[in-house]
Design a protein around this motif. Structure first.
Motif, PDB file in Angstrom:
ATOM      1  N   LEU A  75       0.879  -1.396  -0.015  1.00 15.67           N
ATOM      2  CA  LEU A  75       0.112  -0.083  -0.131  1.00 15.67           C
ATOM      3  C   LEU A  75       0.999   1.156  -0.065  1.00 15.67           C
ATOM      4  O   LEU A  75       0.579   2.071  -0.658  1.00 15.67           O
ATOM      5  CB  LEU A  75      -1.120  -0.037   1.185  1.00 15.67           C
ATOM      6  N   PHE A  76       1.988   1.353   0.827  1.00 15.49           N
ATOM      7  CA  PHE A  76       2.844   2.470   0.536  1.00 15.49           C
ATOM      8  C   PHE A  76       3.501   2.735  -0.617  1.00 15.49           C
ATOM      9  O   PHE A  76       3.501   3.871  -1.156  1.00 15.49           O
ATOM     10  CB  PHE A  76       4.214   2.385   1.737  1.00 15.49           C
ATOM     11  N   SER A  77       3.807   1.534  -1.302  1.00 17.94           N
ATOM     12  CA  SER A  77       4.307   1.427  -2.602  1.00 17.94           C
ATOM     13  C   SER A  77       3.190   2.110  -3.505  1.00 17.94           C
ATOM     14  O   SER A  77       3.546   3.154  -4.562  1.00 17.94           O
ATOM     15  CB  SER A  77       4.970   0.142  -3.195  1.00 17.94           C
ATOM     16  N   ALA A  78       2.216   1.609  -3.696  1.00 20.11           N
ATOM     17  CA  ALA A  78       0.949   1.934  -4.399  1.00 20.11           C
ATOM     18  C   ALA A  78       0.467   3.510  -4.375  1.00 20.11           C
ATOM     19  O   ALA A  78       0.278   4.345  -5.188  1.00 20.11           O
ATOM     20  CB  ALA A  78      -0.413   1.097  -3.959  1.00 20.11           C
ATOM     21  N   ASN A  79       0.721   3.727  -2.856  1.00 21.55           N
ATOM     22  CA  ASN A  79       0.491   5.242  -2.644  1.00 21.55           C
ATOM     23  C   ASN A  79       1.621   6.385  -3.566  1.00 21.55           C
ATOM     24  O   ASN A  79       1.332   7.314  -3.850  1.00 21.55           O
ATOM     25  CB  ASN A  79       0.599   5.676  -1.130  1.00 21.55           C
ATOM     26  N   ARG A  80       2.733   5.738  -3.698  1.00 22.67           N
ATOM     27  CA  ARG A  80       3.587   6.484  -4.516  1.00 22.67           C
ATOM     28  C   ARG A  80       3.518   6.363  -5.963  1.00 22.67           C
ATOM     29  O   ARG A  80       3.416   7.247  -6.738  1.00 22.67           O
ATOM     30  CB  ARG A  80       5.107   5.813  -4.307  1.00 22.67           C
ATOM     31  N   TRP A  81       2.982   5.047  -6.522  1.00 28.47           N
ATOM     32  CA  TRP A  81       2.604   5.041  -7.721  1.00 28.47           C
ATOM     33  C   TRP A  81       1.206   5.816  -8.249  1.00 28.47           C
ATOM     34  O   TRP A  81       1.419   6.364  -9.383  1.00 28.47           O
ATOM     35  CB  TRP A  81       2.263   3.524  -8.151  1.00 28.47           C
ATOM     36  N   GLU A  82       0.493   6.042  -7.226  1.00 31.26           N
ATOM     37  CA  GLU A  82      -0.904   6.810  -7.543  1.00 31.26           C
ATOM     38  C   GLU A  82      -0.473   8.512  -7.643  1.00 31.26           C
ATOM     39  O   GLU A  82      -1.077   9.087  -8.174  1.00 31.26           O
ATOM     40  CB  GLU A  82      -1.953   6.582  -6.793  1.00 31.26           C
ATOM     41  N   CYS A  83       1.043   8.866  -7.100  1.00 32.51           N
ATOM     42  CA  CYS A  83       1.076  10.147  -7.153  1.00 32.51           C
ATOM     43  C   CYS A  83       2.110  10.544  -8.342  1.00 32.51           C
ATOM     44  O   CYS A  83       2.461  11.532  -8.716  1.00 32.51           O
ATOM     45  CB  CYS A  83       1.878  10.711  -6.033  1.00 32.51           C
ATOM     46  N   VAL A  84       2.648   9.216  -9.209  1.00 28.08           N
ATOM     47  CA  VAL A  84       3.840   9.379  -9.855  1.00 28.08           C
ATOM     48  C   VAL A  84       3.824  10.534 -11.130  1.00 28.08           C
ATOM     49  O   VAL A  84       4.610  11.056 -11.470  1.00 28.08           O
ATOM     50  CB  VAL A  84       4.454   8.193 -10.140  1.00 28.08           C
ATOM     51  N   SER A  85       2.424  10.401 -11.565  1.00 30.50           N
ATOM     52  CA  SER A  85       2.308  10.858 -12.921  1.00 30.50           C
ATOM     53  C   SER A  85       2.261  12.487 -12.715  1.00 30.50           C
ATOM     54  O   SER A  85       2.695  13.376 -13.604  1.00 30.50           O
ATOM     55  CB  SER A  85       0.963  10.384 -13.714  1.00 30.50           C
ATOM     56  N   THR A  86       1.645  12.947 -11.480  1.00 34.74           N
ATOM     57  CA  THR A  86       1.618  14.107 -11.097  1.00 34.74           C
ATOM     58  C   THR A  86       2.865  14.839 -10.992  1.00 34.74           C
ATOM     59  O   THR A  86       3.399  15.978 -11.412  1.00 34.74           O
ATOM     60  CB  THR A  86       0.492  14.323  -9.939  1.00 34.74           C
ATOM     61  N   MET A  87       3.793  13.717 -10.146  1.00 34.75           N
ATOM     62  CA  MET A  87       5.063  14.209  -9.805  1.00 34.75           C
ATOM     63  C   MET A  87       6.027  14.611 -11.124  1.00 34.75           C
ATOM     64  O   MET A  87       6.425  15.569 -11.299  1.00 34.75           O
ATOM     65  CB  MET A  87       5.736  13.215  -8.996  1.00 34.75           C
ATOM     66  N   LYS A  88       5.706  13.655 -12.106  1.00 34.85           N
ATOM     67  CA  LYS A  88       6.480  13.583 -13.254  1.00 34.85           C
ATOM     68  C   LYS A  88       6.048  15.030 -14.218  1.00 34.85           C
ATOM     69  O   LYS A  88       6.918  15.637 -14.624  1.00 34.85           O
ATOM     70  CB  LYS A  88       6.092  12.504 -14.101  1.00 34.85           C
TER      71      LYS A  88
END
Ligand code: 2DT
Length: 211
Positions: free
Chosen positions: A74-87
């Motif tokens: 879940l911690f990892s998924a929480n990063r993946w769900e933000c990654v496109s906005t970060m990029k």
């Protein structure tokens, strides 16, 4: 539309033990970079506002129990769900200052006894930070700083393990900072290195090859 390698922002990451001044330094750096007129945003993981983030928040506040592997994912998924906005932000020229990321994921889960290789896999291919500031403090010195809080993981013996694993993960992008230094001394050091990296990153492609 942006190009991948021209005038992008930098990805500046803060990692470190609890009570080592990570959040203080990330905030001070954000204010400093902003005062110089650079586009900059401050991020923090876990991002507790998303649906996954709410579950993580309950877990950390100990109102929900989860299997060690489940919470790791879940911690990892929480990063993946933000990654496109970060990029998108970075490629549009905004520097991101991020408070905790996948290294926290590894250090905390491995400190519970999960295998490091297993822990790394779900974060493979995430956006790669350009520089990692690791505020380093022994668990003894951390305990002296007014004690730990009430959330899960906030105790000295666990923090000692976490620190050992963190230090085993360091690579050339890591700057290990002695968190016993004064807030302003650390801030000066971090500020200088950050301006250098912000300039350098304008010409470098953003990498997506973590771990
Ligand atoms: P703070 O909000 O006080 O930083 O505490 N953690 C964090 C993990 O176990 N795995 C992760 O991937 C991340 C990002 C570290 C958050 C707590 O959550 C832990 C402390």
């Amino acid at each position: 539309k942006f190009e991948n390698n021209k005038n992008r922002g930098a990805f500046i990451l803060f990692e470190g033990c609890d009570r080592a001044g990570k959040t203080t330094q990330a905030t001070k750096l954000f204010e400093y970079i902003q005062s110089l007129g650079h586009p900059v945003k401050l991020w923090k993981f876990p991002e507790r506002k998303t649906l996954i983030g709410q579950v993580i928040d309950e877990y950390l506040k100990k109102t929900r129990e989860l299997d060690d592997r489940t919470i790791h994912l879940l911690f990892s998924a929480n990063r993946w769900e933000c990654v496109s906005t970060m990029k998108e932000n970075i490629l549009n020229g905004t520097t991101l200052i991020v408070d905790r990321y996948a290294y926290s994921g590894l250090a905390f889960s491995a400190a519970k006894g999960l295998k490091l290789e297993w822990c790394k896999y779900p974060d493979k291919g995430l956006l790669t930070p350009d520089i990692v500031f690791f505020t380093d403090l022994s668990s003894e010195d951390a305990a002296k700083r007014g004690g730990f809080g009430e959330e899960r993981y906030e105790n000295q013996s666990f923090q000692k393990k976490v620190r050992e694993i963190y230090l085993s993960l360091k690579d050339p992008t890591w700057k290990i900072l002695d968190a016993r230094k004064s807030i302003s001394e650390l801030h000066d050091q971090i500020g200088k290195m950050s301006l250098t990296i912000i300039q350098k990153c304008k010409e470098l492609p953003l990498k997506e090859d973590l771990f």
